[in-house]
Motif scaffolding. Sequence first.
Motif, short mmCIF file in Angstrom:
data_model
loop_
_atom_site.label_atom_id
_atom_site.label_comp_id
_atom_site.label_asym_id
_atom_site.label_seq_id
_atom_site.Cartn_x
_atom_site.Cartn_y
_atom_site.Cartn_z
N CYS A 16 1.09 -1.14 0.10
CA CYS A 16 -0.12 -0.02 -0.19
C CYS A 16 0.89 0.99 0.13
CB CYS A 16 -1.19 0.14 0.98
SG CYS A 16 -0.04 -0.37 2.66
N TYR A 34 -2.18 5.71 8.11
CA TYR A 34 -3.09 6.22 6.80
C TYR A 34 -3.71 7.02 7.16
CZ TYR A 34 -6.44 3.34 8.76
OH TYR A 34 -7.41 2.68 9.77
N VAL A 46 -5.42 4.35 -4.17
CA VAL A 46 -6.05 3.58 -2.83
C VAL A 46 -6.56 2.37 -2.86
CG1 VAL A 46 -7.08 3.55 -1.14
CG2 VAL A 46 -5.85 5.21 -1.32
N ALA A 49 -4.18 0.01 -4.22
CA ALA A 49 -3.44 -0.72 -2.60
C ALA A 49 -4.39 -1.56 -2.18
CB ALA A 49 -3.26 0.14 -2.11
N CYS A 53 -2.87 -6.19 -1.51
CA CYS A 53 -2.39 -6.18 0.21
C CYS A 53 -2.20 -7.72 -0.25
CB CYS A 53 -3.61 -5.31 1.43
SG CYS A 53 -3.50 -5.59 2.19
N ILE A 58 -6.84 -3.47 4.15
CA ILE A 58 -7.39 -2.87 4.24
C ILE A 58 -8.85 -2.79 3.54
CG2 ILE A 58 -7.12 -0.90 2.38
CD1 ILE A 58 -4.27 -1.68 1.85
#
Length: 69
Positions: A16, A34, A46, A49, A53, A58
């Motif tokens: 991320c 974050y 995002v 990301a 992950c 997330i």
Amino acid sequence: MQIIVDLNRCQAYAQCVFLAPEVFELHGEEALMYLPAVPPEQQEHVRRAVAACPVQAILPGELASTDDR
């Protein structure tokens, strides 16, 4: 866009951080910081990301807002 990172699940792989450095930052070897409210210009970063992950730590969008109490 809102996000929550499950810090118990996070293993600090830092994918991320590489994909959205304006939102995620690694302090030391394991402490992830974050922004829970993602700026509009960072939302695509995002999303990438979230997908990258390896431990799915997330939680984006509606999933994050339902857990945010």
